[in-house]
Write a protein that holds these residues in place. Structure first.
Motif, PDB file in Angstrom:
ATOM      1  N   GLY A 161      42.672 -20.435  47.462  1.00 40.69           N
ATOM      2  CA  GLY A 161      43.969 -21.424  47.461  1.00 40.69           C
ATOM      3  C   GLY A 161      43.658 -22.791  46.863  1.00 40.69           C
ATOM      4  N   THR A 163      43.742 -25.649  44.321  1.00 42.55           N
ATOM      5  CA  THR A 163      44.876 -25.883  43.363  1.00 42.55           C
ATOM      6  C   THR A 163      44.669 -27.240  42.527  1.00 42.55           C
ATOM      7  OG1 THR A 163      46.276 -27.011  44.923  1.00 42.55           O
ATOM      8  CG2 THR A 163      46.686 -24.736  44.705  1.00 42.55           C
ATOM      9  N   SER A 164      43.726 -28.068  43.005  1.00 40.73           N
ATOM     10  CA  SER A 164      43.541 -29.355  42.410  1.00 40.73           C
ATOM     11  C   SER A 164      42.253 -29.826  42.574  1.00 40.73           C
ATOM     12  CB  SER A 164      44.498 -30.387  43.005  1.00 40.73           C
ATOM     13  OG  SER A 164      44.332 -30.709  44.381  1.00 40.73           O
ATOM     14  N   THR A 172      37.056 -30.275  44.711  1.00 42.70           N
ATOM     15  CA  THR A 172      38.404 -29.564  44.766  1.00 42.70           C
ATOM     16  C   THR A 172      39.151 -29.653  46.163  1.00 42.70           C
ATOM     17  OG1 THR A 172      37.138 -27.608  45.223  1.00 42.70           O
ATOM     18  CG2 THR A 172      37.701 -28.091  42.991  1.00 42.70           C
ATOM     19  N   CYS A 174      42.393 -27.596  48.464  1.00 38.99           N
ATOM     20  CA  CYS A 174      43.293 -26.571  48.523  1.00 38.99           C
ATOM     21  C   CYS A 174      44.615 -27.028  48.763  1.00 38.99           C
ATOM     22  CB  CYS A 174      42.722 -25.553  49.856  1.00 38.99           C
ATOM     23  SG  CYS A 174      43.158 -26.563  51.337  1.00 38.99           S
ATOM     24  N   SER A 175      45.659 -26.086  48.689  1.00 40.76           N
ATOM     25  CA  SER A 175      46.982 -26.405  48.519  1.00 40.76           C
ATOM     26  C   SER A 175      47.573 -27.089  49.776  1.00 40.76           C
ATOM     27  CB  SER A 175      47.942 -25.009  48.508  1.00 40.76           C
ATOM     28  OG  SER A 175      47.834 -24.148  49.404  1.00 40.76           O
ATOM     29  N   ARG A 178      45.909 -31.122  49.431  1.00 43.57           N
ATOM     30  CA  ARG A 178      45.964 -31.872  48.141  1.00 43.57           C
ATOM     31  C   ARG A 178      46.994 -33.158  48.407  1.00 43.57           C
ATOM     32  NH1 ARG A 178      49.245 -28.694  43.395  1.00 43.57           N
ATOM     33  NH2 ARG A 178      49.109 -30.917  42.735  1.00 43.57           N
ATOM     34  N   PRO A 186      45.976 -31.387  39.210  1.00 41.67           N
ATOM     35  CA  PRO A 186      46.352 -29.986  39.164  1.00 41.67           C
ATOM     36  C   PRO A 186      45.263 -29.163  38.241  1.00 41.67           C
ATOM     37  CG  PRO A 186      48.269 -31.268  38.896  1.00 41.67           C
ATOM     38  CD  PRO A 186      47.192 -32.371  38.610  1.00 41.67           C
ATOM     39  N   GLY A 188      44.192 -24.987  37.062  1.00 38.50           N
ATOM     40  CA  GLY A 188      44.452 -23.567  37.365  1.00 38.50           C
ATOM     41  C   GLY A 188      43.259 -22.793  37.810  1.00 38.50           C
ATOM     42  N   GLU A 189      43.466 -21.410  37.857  1.00 42.57           N
ATOM     43  CA  GLU A 189      42.476 -20.580  38.160  1.00 42.57           C
ATOM     44  C   GLU A 189      41.213 -20.698  37.065  1.00 42.57           C
ATOM     45  OE1 GLU A 189      41.534 -15.889  38.954  1.00 42.57           O
ATOM     46  OE2 GLU A 189      43.542 -16.564  38.993  1.00 42.57           O
ATOM     47  N   HIS A 192      39.319 -23.814  37.609  1.00 40.68           N
ATOM     48  CA  HIS A 192      38.498 -24.040  38.819  1.00 40.68           C
ATOM     49  C   HIS A 192      37.284 -23.052  38.795  1.00 40.68           C
ATOM     50  CE1 HIS A 192      37.944 -22.820  43.104  1.00 40.68           C
ATOM     51  NE2 HIS A 192      37.223 -23.665  42.860  1.00 40.68           N
TER      52      HIS A 192
END
Length: 249
Positions: A161, A163-164, A172, A174-175, A178, A186, A188-189, A192
């Protein structure tokens, strides 16, 4: 003491009427300042070997605490293409400037030498210059002790998860976490995945990668902001790259 080493010219500047001072990066001795007497003269045997990005065998005399004096040199790879193309020259200069400013004098590092050598070759071979740059930036972060956490959430340790990316928090998020940084970027996959891969990737094994423009834009924001927050250097070469991007040169 007489030294015979392989090296890459990471800086070259005129000195006086006919001389040049070059800064070599070598695997054994690290960064070394060397005077090339007469290198600016038309028929000088040292003219070509003192050009920026030149990779060669160098012989110089150097006493401890003093600048070296170039005795002779043989070119292994002149990297003409890096100096003849504006884009390639800008990105190659950024690699050289990072090496020059982030490594201490006479601080040998064979791995970083090989990464720089491979990075210059990758740019010359038309591999994605932005990806090459980000990969080398990550090597510099690791060297400086500022490697970001990209395998998990820097706040809670969650590995899914993501996301940013938070330059301020060092990695990094997680959602669920954040919200802890209002300036988080932000991602994306794809971005990351590359951020996780960069610390482990060897520049010498870099192939031809295809990265979406959206992913590259996310990576650029992450890496540049992280560099500014944790290293805090005004990069002359990166500033030129940003000007080219701004005016679509």
């Amino acid at each position: 003491m007489l030294h015979s080493v392989q090296g890459i010219v990471i800086r070259s500047m005129d000195y006086g009427e006919g001389n040049k001072i070059i800064r070599l990066f070598t695997p054994e001795l690290g960064k070394v300042g060397v005077m090339a007497r007469g290198a600016k003269k038309l028929k000088s045997k040292h003219g070509a070997v003192t050009q920026l990005f030149t990779y060669g065998d160098f012989v110089f005399y150097k006493q401890r605490g003093q600048m070296g004096s170039l005795n002779g040199a043989e070119i292994i790879d002149a990297h003409h293409a890096l100096r003849e193309d504006l884009y390639k020259s800008a990105y190659a200069s950024y690699l050289a400037e990072m090496t020059d400013r982030m490594l201490g004098d006479e601080e040998g590092n064979n791995y970083i030498f090989e990464q720089l050598k491979a990075g210059l070759m990758a740019i010359e071979e038309d591999k994605d210059m932005q990806i090459v740059t980000h990969l080398y930036e990550m090597k510099m972060f690791d060297l400086a002790g500022y490697l970001p956490i990209t395998d998990a959430c820097v706040s809670c340790g969650e590995t899914t998860g993501i996301t940013s990316f938070s330059p301020n928090m060092g990695g990094t998020l997680c959602s669920r976490c954040r919200f802890k940084d209002a300036s988080t970027i932000p991602i994306g996959e794809g971005a990351h995945k590359l951020l996780r891969l960069f610390p482990r990737m060897d520049m010498r094994r870099l192939g031809s990668v295809q990265v979406k423009d959206e992913t590259k834009e996310q990576l650029k924001r992450c890496m540049r902001t992280y560099m500014d927050v944790h290293i805090g250097v005004q990069w002359k070469s990166r500033g030129f790259i940003e000007q080219m991007e701004k005016y679509n040169i």
